[in-house]
Structure formats: C-alpha cells, structure tokens
Scaffold this active site. Structure first.
Site, PDB file in Angstrom:
ATOM      1  CG  ASN A 209     -16.959  -4.349  -4.166  1.00 37.15           C
ATOM      2  OD1 ASN A 209     -17.709  -3.525  -4.668  1.00 37.15           O
ATOM      3  ND2 ASN A 209     -16.148  -4.077  -3.163  1.00 37.15           N
ATOM      4  CB  ILE A 307      -8.569  -3.313   5.771  1.00 38.01           C
ATOM      5  CG1 ILE A 307     -10.057  -3.533   6.072  1.00 38.01           C
ATOM      6  CG2 ILE A 307      -7.705  -4.375   6.450  1.00 38.01           C
ATOM      7  CD1 ILE A 307     -10.671  -4.737   5.389  1.00 38.01           C
ATOM      8  CG  PHE A 323      -3.891  -6.109  -5.572  1.00 39.76           C
ATOM      9  CD1 PHE A 323      -2.907  -6.519  -4.700  1.00 39.76           C
ATOM     10  CD2 PHE A 323      -4.003  -6.733  -6.813  1.00 39.76           C
ATOM     11  CE1 PHE A 323      -2.031  -7.535  -5.044  1.00 39.76           C
ATOM     12  CE2 PHE A 323      -3.133  -7.744  -7.165  1.00 39.76           C
ATOM     13  CZ  PHE A 323      -2.145  -8.152  -6.289  1.00 39.76           C
ATOM     14  CE  LYS A 341      -6.481   2.795  -0.313  1.00 43.57           C
ATOM     15  NZ  LYS A 341      -7.507   1.895   0.184  1.00 43.57           N
TER      16      LYS A 341
END
Ligand code: C5P
Length: 398
Positions: A209, A307, A323, A341
């Site tokens: 990325n 993660i 983020f 999340k």
C-alpha cells in the site's frame, strides 16, 4: 518550533562528550530555545567558551565572581527565568556534587539555587558509571526528582565499550522537547501499528500500500512524549525509529498480526495506523517468476487477518483507536468502519490530502459523532490526537 519561549540553562562539566554539546546548542536554538551556557573550569579544557558563545549567541558563564552580572549573583540571576537546567555532559564528579548539595563553583551553586526542574545527561567511562558510589549518587538524584537522560551503551572515547556514553545531540534534543510535553499518557502502555505491509509475489516482487509511515511514527513519538511506554509494530518505511520507542519491524500483514497479538495482552491502548494489505498472494512463488510468452502470472489471493478487529475482539484487550484513509464520503465511511470494527474511536482523513505529505487534516469519530481537528504538521496533529485520545481513555481499566 518545539521550544519557542523556553529558556534553558545548559551546564557543561569536564568530559570529552563536550564536543556533542556544540551541535546540541544549535539544535536547541533552531527549535526556538534561549540557551545560557554555564561551564565548569574543567569543561573549558574540552571545548572553548568562544565556540559555545558563538553557537548560543549569548555570553557564557564560568566564574562565580563574574562581574558582568549586574547584582554579581550569577547563580540566582541565570536560573530565575529558566524553564529547565540541563547538565550535559554530567561528569561523575559533578553528579557527586549534586547528590550532596555542594555549591563549590558557579554551576553547582546555580543548581542548588535553582527553582526550576533539572535534567542530567551522564557521560563517563563504564567503570566510573558502574561504580557503586556513582550508582548511589544517581539513585539519590532520581529520588530528588532530577531526570537522568541515558546514558547510552557502546564504544567510548577511552577505547572501552560499555554503559556511560552520553546520548547524542539529537537524542538529548528529543528528551528536552519531550520534557516540556504534558504527560497525558503517563504509565500507559501503548501498542501501535504503522507503515504499509509488503506481501510477496515472489522473492523480488511485492504487493503493498502507499504509506510513508509518517503519521504513525509521529503518533508514536507523541505518545512517548506524553509519558507512555510505546511499542511500534511497523511495516517497511524509510523513517528512523522514533527515539525512546520500541520498534518491531515486520513485512507482511500476517507477521504484523502475530507481533501485535503477542503484545496486545499487556497494552492499555492500541492504535492501528498501518495501511494493511487486504490480501496476500496465496500462490507466491519461491523462485523469481520469469517473463515467458505465456502471459501474466495468475495470482491467487487470500484475505489477511484484520488486526484491529481481532484486537478489538479480545476479552480483556486494550482500548482501540483505528484509522481510515478514504478518498470520498469520509464521514460516512469512517463512521461505518468504526461501528463495523466495534471500536470507540476512529480517526479519518482524506487520503489524497495527506499521502506522503508532512501535514495532515484529520477528523475524530466517536459515539458522539464527528470532531474535525485543525490542519497541522503531522507531529502537531499527532500531539493533538494524543490529547483527544487521553481525554477519552477510561480512567481505570479492569
Ligand atoms: O478495514 P480497513 O482497512 O478499511 O480499516 C482501517 C483500519 O483497520 C486501520 O486502523 C488499519 O490499521 C486497520 N486494519 C488492520 N488490519 C487489516 C486491515 C486494516 O488492523 N487487515
């Protein structure tokens, strides 16, 4: 400039590390500090007062009887407006004086007469440092509320190798800057991810990325400055490890996941800044894939572990901050992601505005909604974010 309006009395004692202080004075003044150099007579054998005066742009003081000070009380005059006294290099002899409250020359008298905090950067041979007398003195200075900076370990000017080397100028600068930051995360353990991940296609090709790691590294530095013990699990970047932060370098998302899960149990706060690859190449080749006439290789993908979601799902896990870099509809995507999340805070920005840049503009999303933060350098924005996170962090964690 991190030290604007700060007045620092920089006390130098006799040691070969005096040569590093020339550089330190330049760096302190570059950050906006006013630096008054005070030298012991021994220090003047290692570097001249002329050099220190030229670099600080201010008179250098050595003698307790210096008549240049109008009231003839240099020990009082120099410290009253000071924000900190930094002793660097601090010899074993000078630390012994400090530990016993001696006032036998201008510098030791000034230390005793000061009304501001003091930082001490020891510099000496490894045997002198290890000597029980020195260790007693160091313990006494700590008990007196004096910050001991370093020392470092490594090769010494005397030819020996061990503990006792003074920190480098850039490390001392980082310590001084950190000293003036509010300790909003004192005693907290902060685990972070930063940078991209790099997923091999074959031994020479990767999928990755676009992420410089600058935001994550700035946040790690800001968390350390705020008094946290910081572990940074980082994908490949060209950035130096932030001073005082424990860095775990990784390449792939699966390595990052393993490193994070091994540390997550002892963390109070997890901040996931890394731009993690969503997939890895399941059929990565052990040998370099050759360009043949049969066309492009067929890559098969498999999803990487999430993660952040895994840490957020731990029963006694750390408080989590995520983020999101989006290219459009920031508010909607960021809030969706925060809910999906199941994390208390998500920080969003528009990727095209911040990618590779030294500045950033972020917005914080929590259960109360969106809170835009001012555009700033990545370090200033990181410090602001640390304050926002600290204000929301539950006071007591089970
Ligand atoms: O899922 P998405 O990439 O959109 O979410 C971004 C947030 O999730 C970031 O905080 C990023 O570090 C984290 N993340 C992660 N593991 C992944 C993907 C994203 O920790 N596999």
């Amino acid at each position: 400039m991190d030290l604007i309006d700060k007045r620092i009395v920089l006390g130098m004692t006799g040691g070969i590390a005096c040569y590093k202080i020339a550089e330190l004075v330049r760096r302190l003044t570059e950050q906006g500090a006013t630096v008054d150099v005070v030298m012991t007579e021994a220090a003047t054998h290692f570097i001249t007062p002329v050099t220190m005066q030229a670099l600080s742009g201010r008179p250098v003081f050595i003698d307790a009887w210096d008549a240049r000070v109008p009231n003839n009380m240099a020990h009082i005059d120099l410290t009253r407006g000071a924000d900190a006294v930094l002793i660097a290099p601090a010899s074993a002899d000078f630390m012994a004086k400090l530990a016993h409250g001696e006032a036998s020359d201008l510098l030791s008298t000034l230390c005793l007469a000061r009304a501001c905090p003091m930082l001490v950067a020891p510099a000496m041979n490894r045997e002198m440092w290890a000597n029980p007398a020195t260790q007693r003195n160091v313990a006494q200075l700590r008990a007196d509320g004096i910050a001991i900076l370093g020392p470092d370990s490594g090769s010494q000017a005397c030819g020996e190798v061990g503990d006792g080397r003074m920190l480098e100028a850039h490390q001392l600068l980082a310590e001084v800057v950190a000293f003036f930051q509010p300790k909003l995360l004192a005693g907290k353990r902060v685990l972070m991810t930063a940078g991209p991940t790099s997923e091999p296609i074959d031994p020479v090709r990767v999928l990755s990325n676009r992420s410089s790691g600058k935001t994550g590294y700035a946040l790690a530095r800001a968390a350390h400055e705020a008094g946290a013990q910081v572990t940074l699990v980082s994908g490949p970047t060209s950035l130096p490890a932030p001073y005082g932060v424990s860095l775990i370098p990784v390449m792939t998302a699966r390595q990052m996941h393993a490193a994070v899960m091994a540390e997550a149990g002892s963390a109070d706060l997890f901040i996931a800044v890394a731009a993690v690859a969503d997939w890895y190449v399941k059929n990565a080749s052990a040998q370099k894939i050759k360009k043949t006439g049969s066309g492009a290789p067929q890559l098969e993908f498999e999803a990487n572990p999430d993660i952040l979601a895994d840490v957020a799902g731990l029963p006694d896990g750390p408080w989590c901050v995520g983020f999101a870099a989006e290219t459009e509809n920031l508010a909607q995507h960021a809030e969706d992601k925060r809910r999906r999340k199941n994390i208390p805070v998500l920080v969003g920005n528009l990727a095209q505005n911040v990618m590779d840049a030294d500045t950033t503009e972020m917005a914080l999303f929590d259960a109360q909604g969106m809170h835009p933060l001012p555009a700033a350098s990545k370090l200033d924005a990181a410090r602001r974010l640390v304050a926002e996170i600290a204000a929301r962090l539950p006071k007591r964690r089970a």
